[in-house]
Design an enzyme around this catalytic site. Structure first.
Site, PDB file in Angstrom:
ATOM      1  N   GLU A 150      -7.393   0.530  -4.461  1.00  0.00           N
ATOM      2  CA  GLU A 150      -7.393   0.428  -3.000  1.00  0.00           C
ATOM      3  C   GLU A 150      -8.710  -0.091  -2.414  1.00  0.00           C
ATOM      4  O   GLU A 150      -8.698  -1.007  -1.587  1.00  0.00           O
ATOM      5  CB  GLU A 150      -6.970   1.774  -2.384  1.00  0.00           C
ATOM      6  CG  GLU A 150      -5.463   1.996  -2.551  1.00  0.00           C
ATOM      7  CD  GLU A 150      -5.008   3.440  -2.422  1.00  0.00           C
ATOM      8  OE1 GLU A 150      -5.817   4.285  -1.983  1.00  0.00           O
ATOM      9  OE2 GLU A 150      -3.850   3.727  -2.762  1.00  0.00           O
ATOM     10  N   LYS A 199       3.406  11.154  -3.624  1.00  0.00           N
ATOM     11  CA  LYS A 199       2.374  10.452  -4.383  1.00  0.00           C
ATOM     12  C   LYS A 199       1.515  11.442  -5.169  1.00  0.00           C
ATOM     13  O   LYS A 199       1.018  11.136  -6.249  1.00  0.00           O
ATOM     14  CB  LYS A 199       1.501   9.649  -3.421  1.00  0.00           C
ATOM     15  CG  LYS A 199       0.476   8.750  -4.086  1.00  0.00           C
ATOM     16  CD  LYS A 199      -0.271   7.939  -3.038  1.00  0.00           C
ATOM     17  CE  LYS A 199      -1.318   7.029  -3.664  1.00  0.00           C
ATOM     18  NZ  LYS A 199      -2.013   6.233  -2.624  1.00  0.00           N
ATOM     19  N   ASP A 230     -13.794   4.585   1.461  1.00  0.00           N
ATOM     20  CA  ASP A 230     -12.367   4.726   1.748  1.00  0.00           C
ATOM     21  C   ASP A 230     -11.979   6.205   1.813  1.00  0.00           C
ATOM     22  O   ASP A 230     -11.789   6.853   0.791  1.00  0.00           O
ATOM     23  CB  ASP A 230     -11.572   3.990   0.649  1.00  0.00           C
ATOM     24  CG  ASP A 230     -10.065   4.042   0.861  1.00  0.00           C
ATOM     25  OD1 ASP A 230      -9.610   4.701   1.819  1.00  0.00           O
ATOM     26  OD2 ASP A 230      -9.340   3.420   0.068  1.00  0.00           O
ATOM     27  N   ASP A 289       0.878  -1.166   0.000  1.00  0.00           N
ATOM     28  CA  ASP A 289       0.000   0.000   0.000  1.00  0.00           C
ATOM     29  C   ASP A 289       0.917   1.218   0.000  1.00  0.00           C
ATOM     30  O   ASP A 289       1.487   1.574   1.028  1.00  0.00           O
ATOM     31  CB  ASP A 289      -0.898  -0.027   1.249  1.00  0.00           C
ATOM     32  CG  ASP A 289      -1.776   1.218   1.360  1.00  0.00           C
ATOM     33  OD1 ASP A 289      -1.692   2.103   0.479  1.00  0.00           O
ATOM     34  OD2 ASP A 289      -2.543   1.309   2.337  1.00  0.00           O
TER      35      ASP A 289
END
Lengths: 198, 623
Positions: free
Chosen positions: B186, B87, B208, B25
């Site tokens: 994800e 990211k 999420d 992850d």
């Protein structure tokens, strides 16, 4: 500047690929799902066959195999996905059936002569836009949705009738009408989304 | 399918030979690595027993680099050489830096091919390189844990990541020397972790909410098949926004103005973050900051973040509609991401779905665990297992057509892999090249979508207009990555393809794109209608001027000619100035009517010529 030709749905190099005969890249969508080439399809059966095909051909099943097998798996699954998408949607299925009979379904000219149909279209579209000013917008929307769905279902019935007796020209006209109503149903969804966010 | 099952020599795993595959992850704030042991996915801890690895990389002058907690400790003392949240920069070009650059404390430089790099003590570092350091650190943790080398990894990405961001993530792995078995969304990873845990069946919703992104996915689970029905979200909505809400409130309460020093601003934001976390455990929190003392109650907090929470619920509603699922069909709701620890989130999610959400698995670790389970299947440790993942493409893919409009080729929430083919032809005689512009997004105008790539097809054999047939195939693979190929069908010639990445949008803009597309559908229809009329006006002007130049003298009197020219002029004026498509359409019609007589005369002249013994071909060639 470039002009677009009517869409074809074909995999690259499809004709050059060989398989053992169980499933071929040259199979049509009905053959892939092992069902008769007809308007009526059993959606439940379609789902079951889809799962089985995915279990067999999905790229995840070939992750330890050679590059070539992996690429073939991607292409085969793409074909399966496209076939499933086409067969489960009434409009796409109708158009596909006509395409298999060598009829170009990308023409938009068939519809304009039907004055009554055009009036009905305009009224329904205006009705949808009026919903925002309506006192009971939700009830109004539901009523219109039912009305549009009813017409859409009736069109599907008459497509089947004409397709079965081989009146492909009439069937083509009906798919053009179905296209309008399928778009209207999307419009209904958009109006619903806007109402919810207001 | 014998062909598909043939393995290349040495590629097929020997029986009982254990292969090591990990799930990673790669988060904005923290990263994790997980592995499957005896059928159970476990996240791996470092030597100090810590599972999370802060996604921070520090570069020092001597060329040494550190990753994780050690690097994070340098944030205040050496900010310019301590890279965090990289990211957010993955797959981003120079254009997007203007917006992102303001939020990030680094010095940027754009390299030769237009990609962003960060200036550090060791020179220029790309976001891909920095992320690769994080991956290396996680892989070496896994290697020392298993005492073996790692054979492959599944790396997770936000479901809303577009093509460019996915490609950049894959590049990170390549740079770190990690074999990518699959890029996994994800929320889908979280669903696997939950689904396999207690063999859930039916419809499952994954909510999420992370530090910087929000995803919602709706899946159908049956007999080991995880079918994503729809995914939606907001790539610029996360825990950070809730911190900012408290900070705003503190400004109001303390009466402090915006002239605070950067350090004081930082302090205010850190205090806000701490207060938010405290409110997940208690109903009130005492705040002591910059000579101000006060209390923030959960009621006040809930009120100030209401619009943020509403946004997430709205995305859930849209995902349900896309999936064609009614609320009462849902069997389970799963909360993922650290930000779902906020009580208001749990409460609103439960209220909306009418179901108590499952939070049994640690929301920080569940994504890595799901990735490990998928990795274990892909590496071949679970042969014969029925587990299968059917994921979707999050944003529509389209190409630019005339007038800057987008024609959608593959719609969002289409199951991948998928291929679509399209046929084009040449517009002019002897043309040997064409360009294709691929975009991603839901809007109808190219300018409002993200530009993915511009392709130039060269080497089309010269033919008369309309004779060449170029088949362009768009193939999206199981990682959500796009491949475009083209062939000329009449000669079966391979065309040369040039790919020019033209990443044109910032992360926030992607969210904006989707929100915009959903809220301004009507506005889009209007601008689309206008573009269509503009294209039509141009075509009419061009055609009529060409005809006038050729035949006007012979067929029309002076008055008629000037009348037509005036009408064209009026049309051009409207074309340039009017934003009202109906006005333009009316003028097009008027010009059409005016030129009817001229058209009829031209037709008669052609027929006369033909009757004089000339072939139609010759007449056409003369035109």
């Amino acid at each position: 500047m470039w002009r677009e030709l009517p869409r074809i749905d074909e995999l690259p190099n499809g004709s050059q690929l060989q398989s053992d005969g169980k499933l071929k890249f040259s199979d049509n969508f009905f053959e892939i799902f092992a069902i008769p080439q007809a308007w009526v399809v059993d959606l439940n059966g379609l789902n079951i066959r889809y799962r089985a095909l995915q279990q067999e051909f999905h790229p995840d099943k070939y992750s330890t195999k050679s590059q070539i097998d992996q690429r073939l798996a991607v292409q085969m699954t793409s074909l399966i996905n496209q076939a499933f998408e086409t067969l489960k949607c009434p409009l796409k299925r109708a158009q596909y059936l006509l395409e298999l009979s060598n009829i170009d379904t990308d023409q938009e000219t068939h519809i304009t002569t039907d004055g009554n149909f055009l009036m009905q279209q305009i009224e329904l579209r205006e009705g949808l836009q009026d919903i925002f000013n309506h006192k009971e917008p939700w009830e109004m929307l539901e009523r219109m949705r039912r009305e549009i769905e009813d017409i859409y279902l009736n069109l599907q019935d008459s497509f089947q009738e004409n397709y079965q007796k081989g009146s492909l020209g009439d069937a083509l006209n009906i798919t053009a009408k179905m296209q309008f109503f399928s778009k209207l149903l999307i419009e209904v969804e958009n109006v619903e989304a806007e109402l919810e966010d207001m | 399918m014998a062909l598909l099952q043939i393995s290349e020599p040495g590629q097929s795993p020997l029986p009982h030979q254990k292969k090591y595959a990990i799930g990673i992850d790669l988060g904005t704030t923290n990263s994790l690595v997980s592995i499957v042991r005896s059928g159970m996915a476990k996240t791996l801890a470092d030597e100090q027993g810590r599972h999370l690895l802060p996604s921070v990389v520090h570069y020092c002058k001597e060329g040494m680099r550190t990753v994780g907690y050690e690097a994070a400790a340098k944030t205040l003392s050496d900010p310019l050489n301590t890279l965090s949240s990289v990211k957010r920069l993955l797959g981003r070009g120079s254009g997007e830096l203007k917006t992102l650059g303001n939020e990030m404390p680094y010095e940027f430089e754009v390299d030769g091919i237009g990609m962003a790099k960060i200036k550090t003590a060791v020179g220029l570092v790309s976001p891909v390189e920095a992320s690769a350091e994080i991956l290396r650190s996680l892989v070496s943790r896994a290697e020392s844990n298993t005492g073996s080398s790692i054979d492959g990894a599944v790396i997770t990405v936000p479901a809303y990541f577009d093509e460019a961001q996915r490609q950049a993530t894959k590049d990170c792995a390549t740079l770190a020397g990690v074999k990518v078995l699959r890029l996994l969304n994800e929320p889908t990873a979280a669903a696997i972790a939950y689904g396999l845990e207690n063999s859930n069946e039916g419809i499952i919703v994954v909510f999420d909410l992370g530090g910087g992104t929000f995803d919602v996915s709706i899946l159908k689970l049956s007999r080991g098949v995880f079918e994503v029905l729809a995914t939606g979200g907001d790539s610029a909505l996360g825990g950070d926004d809730f911190d900012h809400s408290i900070a705003e409130w503190l400004y109001g309460q303390t009466g402090l103005d915006r002239s605070l020093s950067p350090k004081e601003q930082r302090l205010l934001l850190e205090t806000s973050k701490a207060a938010k976390e405290e409110l997940t455990k208690s109903d009130r929190v005492d705040i002591d900051v910059l000579d101000w003392h006060g209390t923030l109650t959960i009621e006040i907090f809930n009120e100030m973040v209401q619009t943020l929470v509403d946004k997430t619920i709205r995305a859930c509603r849209r995902a349900l509609r896309d999936a064609d699922i009614a609320k009462n069909e849902i069997n389970n709701v799963v909360l993922v991401g650290g930000s779902t620890r906020m009580p208001i989130i749990k409460e609103k999610v439960e209220q909306f779905f009418g179901l108590e959400p499952m939070t049994r698995l640690d929301p920080d670790r569940v994504v890595a665990m799901g990735a490990a389970l998928q990795a274990d299947v892909l590496i071949g440790n679970k042969t014969g297992d029925d587990m299968l993942l059917l994921d979707v493409i999050p944003l529509s893919l389209g190409i630019e057509t005339m007038g800057g409009l987008v024609e959608k080729i593959i719609h969002r929430n289409t199951t991948i892999p998928i291929a679509k083919a399209q046929e084009f032809t040449t517009f002019k005689d002897g043309q040997t090249a064409m360009s294709i512009h691929v975009v991603q997004g839901e809007r109808e105008l190219v300018d409002n979508c993200r530009s993915l790539a511009k392709f130039e097809l060269r080497g089309i054999p010269p033919m008369v207009a309309g004779a060449a047939k170029i088949c362009v195939t768009y193939q999206v693979d199981a990682d959500g990555l796009l491949n475009v190929s083209a062939r000329e069908l009449t000669s079966n010639m391979e065309s040369h393809i040039e790919v020019k990445p033209s990443y044109g949008l910032a992360e926030g803009e992607i969210t904006q794109m989707l929100q915009d597309s959903l809220t301004s559908a009507r506005e889009d229809m209007l601008s689309r209608a206008l573009r269509e009329q503009q294209v039509e006006a141009d075509r009419m002007t061009e055609d009529l001027l060409a005809a006038l130049n050729k035949d006007a003298e012979a067929l029309l009197d002076k008055n008629e000619i000037s009348c037509l020219h005036a009408a064209i002029e009026e049309l051009n004026k409207l074309r340039k100035e009017s934003t009202e498509h109906r006005l333009l359409a009316r003028q097009i019609e008027a010009v059409g009517k005016l030129s009817e007589n001229f058209a009829a005369k031209r037709m008669n002249a052609s027929i006369k010529k033909a009757l004089k013994g000339k072939s139609l071909d010759q007449i056409e060639n003369n035109q």
